[in-house]
Scaffold this active site. Sequence first.
Site, PDB file in Angstrom:
ATOM      1  N   ALA A   1      57.598  31.710  16.254  1.00  0.00           N
ATOM      2  CA  ALA A   1      58.183  33.024  15.964  1.00  0.00           C
ATOM      3  C   ALA A   1      57.382  34.164  16.598  1.00  0.00           C
ATOM      4  O   ALA A   1      57.966  35.168  17.027  1.00  0.00           O
ATOM      5  CB  ALA A   1      58.275  33.214  14.450  1.00  0.00           C
TER       6      ALA A   1
ATOM      7  N   GLU B   1      70.571  38.452   0.527  1.00  0.00           N
ATOM      8  CA  GLU B   1      70.794  37.642   1.736  1.00  0.00           C
ATOM      9  C   GLU B   1      72.147  36.936   1.668  1.00  0.00           C
ATOM     10  O   GLU B   1      72.531  36.438   0.611  1.00  0.00           O
ATOM     11  CB  GLU B   1      69.689  36.589   1.872  1.00  0.00           C
ATOM     12  CG  GLU B   1      69.906  35.686   3.095  1.00  0.00           C
ATOM     13  CD  GLU B   1      68.702  34.839   3.417  1.00  0.00           C
ATOM     14  OE1 GLU B   1      67.658  35.405   3.786  1.00  0.00           O
ATOM     15  OE2 GLU B   1      68.804  33.616   3.278  1.00  0.00           O
TER      16      GLU B   1
ATOM     17  N   HIS C   1      53.725  26.756   4.869  1.00  0.00           N
ATOM     18  CA  HIS C   1      54.834  26.127   5.592  1.00  0.00           C
ATOM     19  C   HIS C   1      54.591  24.614   5.622  1.00  0.00           C
ATOM     20  O   HIS C   1      53.441  24.169   5.808  1.00  0.00           O
ATOM     21  CB  HIS C   1      54.898  26.705   7.019  1.00  0.00           C
ATOM     22  CG  HIS C   1      56.085  26.214   7.792  1.00  0.00           C
ATOM     23  ND1 HIS C   1      56.073  25.054   8.528  1.00  0.00           N
ATOM     24  CD2 HIS C   1      57.343  26.711   7.898  1.00  0.00           C
ATOM     25  CE1 HIS C   1      57.276  24.872   9.079  1.00  0.00           C
ATOM     26  NE2 HIS C   1      58.061  25.866   8.713  1.00  0.00           N
TER      27      HIS C   1
ATOM     28  N   TYR D   1      55.263  31.971   3.733  1.00  0.00           N
ATOM     29  CA  TYR D   1      55.427  30.842   2.817  1.00  0.00           C
ATOM     30  C   TYR D   1      54.289  30.831   1.787  1.00  0.00           C
ATOM     31  O   TYR D   1      53.190  30.335   2.073  1.00  0.00           O
ATOM     32  CB  TYR D   1      55.434  29.529   3.633  1.00  0.00           C
ATOM     33  CG  TYR D   1      56.489  29.562   4.713  1.00  0.00           C
ATOM     34  CD1 TYR D   1      57.765  29.057   4.478  1.00  0.00           C
ATOM     35  CD2 TYR D   1      56.238  30.176   5.949  1.00  0.00           C
ATOM     36  CE1 TYR D   1      58.753  29.148   5.450  1.00  0.00           C
ATOM     37  CE2 TYR D   1      57.232  30.264   6.920  1.00  0.00           C
ATOM     38  CZ  TYR D   1      58.480  29.752   6.660  1.00  0.00           C
ATOM     39  OH  TYR D   1      59.464  29.854   7.618  1.00  0.00           O
TER      40      TYR D   1
ATOM     41  N   GLY E   1      62.987  28.865  13.420  1.00  0.00           N
ATOM     42  CA  GLY E   1      64.082  27.978  13.020  1.00  0.00           C
ATOM     43  C   GLY E   1      63.563  26.578  12.822  1.00  0.00           C
ATOM     44  O   GLY E   1      62.503  26.212  13.345  1.00  0.00           O
TER      45      GLY E   1
ATOM     46  N   LYS F   1      51.620  36.786  14.002  1.00  0.00           N
ATOM     47  CA  LYS F   1      52.963  37.389  13.998  1.00  0.00           C
ATOM     48  C   LYS F   1      52.848  38.899  13.897  1.00  0.00           C
ATOM     49  O   LYS F   1      53.555  39.636  14.571  1.00  0.00           O
ATOM     50  CB  LYS F   1      53.780  36.885  12.794  1.00  0.00           C
ATOM     51  CG  LYS F   1      54.235  35.454  12.878  1.00  0.00           C
ATOM     52  CD  LYS F   1      55.362  35.226  11.860  1.00  0.00           C
ATOM     53  CE  LYS F   1      55.460  33.796  11.451  1.00  0.00           C
ATOM     54  NZ  LYS F   1      56.631  33.456  10.663  1.00  0.00           N
TER      55      LYS F   1
ATOM     56  N   GLN G   1      71.915  21.238  -5.585  1.00  0.00           N
ATOM     57  CA  GLN G   1      71.572  21.958  -4.361  1.00  0.00           C
ATOM     58  C   GLN G   1      70.072  22.310  -4.341  1.00  0.00           C
ATOM     59  O   GLN G   1      69.398  22.114  -3.335  1.00  0.00           O
ATOM     60  CB  GLN G   1      72.416  23.229  -4.316  1.00  0.00           C
ATOM     61  CG  GLN G   1      72.286  24.029  -3.047  1.00  0.00           C
ATOM     62  CD  GLN G   1      73.110  25.299  -3.164  1.00  0.00           C
ATOM     63  OE1 GLN G   1      73.128  25.942  -4.214  1.00  0.00           O
ATOM     64  NE2 GLN G   1      73.811  25.639  -2.118  1.00  0.00           N
TER      65      GLN G   1
END
Length: 293
Positions: A126, A17, A150, A146, A108, A166, A213
């Site tokens: 989604a 990615e 989530h 997830y 998002g 989904k 991070q």
Amino acid sequence: MKISEILKANTPTLSFEVFPPKTGTAFTDVKSTTEAIAALRPDFMSVTFGAGGTTGDYTLDISENIQNRFGVPSLAHLTCVCSTAEMIKERLASFKAAGIENIMALRGDIPKDVTLPREKWAYSHADELMRAIREYGDFCIGGACYPEIHPESKSRREDIAHLKNKVEAGCDFLTTQMFFDNNILFNFLYHLREAGVGVPVIAGIMPVTNAAQIRRILQISGTQLPQRFKAILDKFGESPAAMTQAGIAYATDQIIDLYANGINHVHVYTMNKPDVARKIFENLTDIIGRKPL
Ligand code: FAD
């Protein structure tokens, strides 16, 4: 090439990615970084999308470039927060015109400063975006899942019921949020399959090279750190070189364990770091039967 075809292989796949620049001035640098990653020839590459759409054109440019210059299939991400149906259709038209066949369809994260009033958003989740994409055209559609549920979900049962929606809406495969303990994935897959969700699941692995991070990301995502990984962060977190080496070793170890246990598809969150992507690839050559170019 459609990712659903790539995932039919009963052999290990490795994909990467990357993320687009936030501004035009950074475009050239990010483009060459993503090219260095594409030059390794992973099975496919995904390109993220800034929720709200402000960097959407860069997602398209980078996805198209990876595909056209390197022949690496791209998976362009698309989010639906702050979007009308017309805005989504325009994006889909530009993806199609550029030869993009794969879309990662996401809601998002809801931004603090919305660029469009909520009542004008066409899609809340989604699955609704996926239905719109299916209606629009023949794209292969991916969705997020997830293993540690989530953060907005009240329970695993509720989260998995939404994942089932989904798939019914046309999602061809799922990619997981990062996780650092493979048992969490194995347990999640057990519940997913038990609920009747049978689409391929790609395991998302994050090689941690920056302690500060990852601490920030963990706060938002709710991802748990096993004791073994906490010790690595505590010991090497202050030394970027040592942390990078340890992070790559930990991620490699996780990937080998996944492949060994029948999880064939692994997606690495490279954070636009070609050296990290190359080292992980090199660590796996005899396992996946291929060398990076
Ligand atoms: P949804 O599937 O809509 O789920 C969000 C929440 O709502 C969940 O709690 C779910 O259980 C619940 N839910 C789902 N459907 C319904 C429904 N019909 N009714 C009620 N509740 C429902 N973000 C970006 O901005 N850009 C990216 O490129 C990006 N790429 C990502 C890639 C991966 C692999 C992953 C795991 C995440 C990515 N994200 C990205 C982050 C993602 O946008 C956020 O996690 C976001 O909060 C949820 O997106 P989603 O598509 O999973 O949403």
